[in-house]
Design a protein around this motif. Structure first.
Motif, PDB file in Angstrom:
ATOM      1  N   GLN A   1       0.838  -1.198   0.000  1.00 47.22           N
ATOM      2  CA  GLN A   1       0.000   0.000   0.000  1.00 47.22           C
ATOM      3  C   GLN A   1       0.874   1.250   0.000  1.00 47.22           C
ATOM      4  O   GLN A   1       0.537   2.254  -0.638  1.00 47.22           O
ATOM      5  N   ALA A   2       1.992   1.182   0.707  1.00 48.71           N
ATOM      6  CA  ALA A   2       2.908   2.324   0.725  1.00 48.71           C
ATOM      7  C   ALA A   2       3.421   2.608  -0.686  1.00 48.71           C
ATOM      8  O   ALA A   2       3.518   3.765  -1.109  1.00 48.71           O
TER       9      ALA A   2
ATOM     10  N   LEU B   1       0.709   4.322  -2.586  1.00 52.57           N
ATOM     11  CA  LEU B   1       0.610   5.729  -2.205  1.00 52.57           C
ATOM     12  C   LEU B   1       1.763   6.529  -2.804  1.00 52.57           C
ATOM     13  O   LEU B   1       1.585   7.663  -3.245  1.00 52.57           O
TER      14      LEU B   1
ATOM     15  N   ARG C   1       1.608   9.924  -4.806  1.00 53.21           N
ATOM     16  CA  ARG C   1       1.970  11.172  -4.142  1.00 53.21           C
ATOM     17  C   ARG C   1       3.408  11.630  -4.286  1.00 53.21           C
ATOM     18  O   ARG C   1       3.728  12.762  -3.902  1.00 53.21           O
TER      19      ARG C   1
ATOM     20  N   GLY D   1       5.270   8.093   0.454  1.00 51.80           N
ATOM     21  CA  GLY D   1       3.858   7.894   0.773  1.00 51.80           C
ATOM     22  C   GLY D   1       3.267   9.057   1.548  1.00 51.80           C
ATOM     23  O   GLY D   1       2.062   9.125   1.751  1.00 51.80           O
ATOM     24  N   LYS D   2       4.120   9.954   2.017  1.00 49.93           N
ATOM     25  CA  LYS D   2       3.669  11.183   2.690  1.00 49.93           C
ATOM     26  C   LYS D   2       2.746  10.910   3.866  1.00 49.93           C
ATOM     27  O   LYS D   2       1.653  11.453   3.964  1.00 49.93           O
ATOM     28  N   ASN D   3       3.230  10.033   4.711  1.00 50.33           N
ATOM     29  CA  ASN D   3       2.483   9.747   5.931  1.00 50.33           C
ATOM     30  C   ASN D   3       3.527   9.419   6.989  1.00 50.33           C
ATOM     31  O   ASN D   3       4.244   8.431   6.889  1.00 50.33           O
ATOM     32  N   ALA D   4       3.607  10.270   7.988  1.00 56.92           N
ATOM     33  CA  ALA D   4       4.672  10.143   8.977  1.00 56.92           C
ATOM     34  C   ALA D   4       4.632   8.790   9.695  1.00 56.92           C
ATOM     35  O   ALA D   4       5.674   8.202   9.982  1.00 56.92           O
ATOM     36  N   LEU D   5       3.437   8.311   9.966  1.00 57.18           N
ATOM     37  CA  LEU D   5       3.330   7.029  10.657  1.00 57.18           C
ATOM     38  C   LEU D   5       3.894   5.917   9.781  1.00 57.18           C
ATOM     39  O   LEU D   5       4.536   4.989  10.267  1.00 57.18           O
ATOM     40  N   LEU D   6       3.634   6.048   8.516  1.00 56.51           N
ATOM     41  CA  LEU D   6       4.143   5.083   7.554  1.00 56.51           C
ATOM     42  C   LEU D   6       5.668   5.085   7.566  1.00 56.51           C
ATOM     43  O   LEU D   6       6.318   4.047   7.651  1.00 56.51           O
ATOM     44  N   HIS D   7       6.199   6.273   7.479  1.00 62.70           N
ATOM     45  CA  HIS D   7       7.643   6.428   7.438  1.00 62.70           C
ATOM     46  C   HIS D   7       8.301   5.764   8.635  1.00 62.70           C
ATOM     47  O   HIS D   7       9.388   5.191   8.550  1.00 62.70           O
ATOM     48  N   GLN D   8       7.595   5.829   9.750  1.00 64.61           N
ATOM     49  CA  GLN D   8       8.095   5.268  10.995  1.00 64.61           C
ATOM     50  C   GLN D   8       8.343   3.764  10.917  1.00 64.61           C
ATOM     51  O   GLN D   8       9.194   3.217  11.605  1.00 64.61           O
ATOM     52  N   MET D   9       7.582   3.109  10.056  1.00 62.98           N
ATOM     53  CA  MET D   9       7.700   1.661   9.932  1.00 62.98           C
ATOM     54  C   MET D   9       9.066   1.262   9.377  1.00 62.98           C
ATOM     55  O   MET D   9       9.393   0.080   9.313  1.00 62.98           O
TER      56      MET D   9
END
Lengths: 245, 245
Positions: A120-121, A124, A128, A169-177
């Motif tokens: 999914q990342a 995205l 994005r 993916g422009k999602n900080a939580l995602l980046h954290q993974m």
DNA sequence: CATTACCCAATTATCATATAATTAGACATG
DNA sequence: CATGTCTAATTATATGATAATTGGGTAATG
């Protein structure tokens, strides 16, 4: 009483005392040597056990508490928290856990999550990503084609690739993974550095899909990459591959 | 010098001094009031600022360091880490971040992750759940049907339902994501307690799918639940819904 | 008996102060 | 320019007090 300078006896005490206490207690808890039921030693006893002052012990306790491993309260003392409370995504906790579990199981759990996240990342990212994000992914891929497959530079480049996709993916939580992925890649390379070479082309396909702004293709190619990597590495792990250290 | 007892002036100093320092510095960092570029105060100055001893400051620093917000080294002092290094999944960090970001954006990020995790978790639950797991999910649902929709008991029951599904997925890392979900549910209920009643039936469908051991249906129903909830809540958030506190 | 109020000892919380260890940066040296 | 040496700044650790909190025991109460 005059201050006792700390003496580093026995094995090389490289890291500082604080880090040592944190790691020692942390691994013990995760290995299950200390459970929520066992009475946890009080600060004074921990100090004696580690030959450390109360300051160091207390700082270590705070550090472990921040990771959700223990809780410390007046009068009650310290107690181990149930495993559901642990911050398993914390890089330290993750690595301690890696050292305490059968590799196949650990790797299985890890990849199950990666398979939820990364396809999914990638999708995205295809939607994005800014030009600079794509450039970063491309650069990471270029580096992957250059490095020696069994060097640590290979792990670095691989990680850079996957992280760049998360970032796009422009999602900080995602980046954290990214932490999770880092450990996953580390294990992969430790288990079989061949995997790097084998799956290099599939990385290229992911890059192409993102470049083409094709979310579906990005998802599919990433999913394929992960599934095949998992199969490949799991096979090696089951063949009695033991890890270093 | 005789010991200065700590005096709680001004606003009710409920939590202890340590917790106060951690939260204050933590939120300041996340709000961007303290950046990696700014020089961070040294321990002694922090002590003066908070009216706390060095011990308390140091313990707070260790706690924040464990969450990836700062790093502290001899001679260099303390420095704020770049946001990519923060442990955003840490419950505290998550909630501080919630207080520091536009709700719509925060909620958007959160749900993007939930949508990656929970549908697949539901599918895994349908495959792997033991009888006791299904009983727990069912019980949580039953509780949801009983509670008053705008009570905190509603949030508890809702959370219990979602957590039970994660637990049934038999993956510790998955289970850990419960923290994320907790915050998501909290926001949902704060924003519109109507959502609870509106989406109660869809929860039942998820339960049915898991009970029926139908992974595809479990995935679909959960996905639908999340998508519709997101839409519902996002709509309310955009309509100038402000949050309490 | 059950419930409440009170007290005590155990444990962490906080403070104060001193010394040790580390190291970035200045400075000297080749 | 490179490399080694020194120094001051900062955290790391130690020590020993005192304060605050509170689980659990005990007495008082109904």
């Amino acid at each position: 009483m005059t201050k006792q300078p700390r003496l580093a006896l026995g094995r090389a005490q490289k890291r500082n005392l604080f880090a040592h206490v944190v790691e020692d207690l942390g691994t013990r808890i995760i290995k299950g040597d200390l459970t929520p039921d066992d009475p946890f030693p009080i600060e004074a006893d921990l100090g004696r056990e580690f030959g450390a002052s109360r300051s160091v012990i207390r700082e270590a306790v705070k550090s472990l508490a921040a990771r959700g491993l223990i809780e410390s309260k007046t009068r009650t003392g310290i107690r181990v928290m149930p495993p559901t409370h642990w911050n398993l995504l914390d890089p330290e906790v993750l690595s301690w856990r890696y050292g305490a579990m059968p590799p196949v199981q650990f790797y299985g759990e890890l990849f199950e999550i990666r398979l939820m996240i990364e396809p999914q990342a990638a999708a995205l990212a295809a939607e994005r990503a800014h030009a600079s994000d794509i450039a970063e992914i491309a650069e990471a891929f270029a580096e992957m084609t250059k490095v020696s497959p069994n060097s640590t530079a290979a792990i670095d480049a691989d990680l850079r690739f996957h992280r760049a996709i998360l970032a796009a993916g422009k999602n900080a939580l995602l980046h954290q993974m990214g932490h999770l992925i880092a450990v996953g890649l580390y294990i992969s390379h430790q288990t079989s550095s061949d995997s790097f070479t084998v799956f290099l082309p599939q990385h290229g396909k992911v890059l192409d899909a993102i470049r083409a702004r094709d979310p579906q293709a990005a998802r599919r190619t990433m999913e394929k990459l992960l599934n095949e990597t998992r199969e490949f590495i799991t096979g090696h792990l089951k063949n009695g591959r033991r890890r270093a250290k």
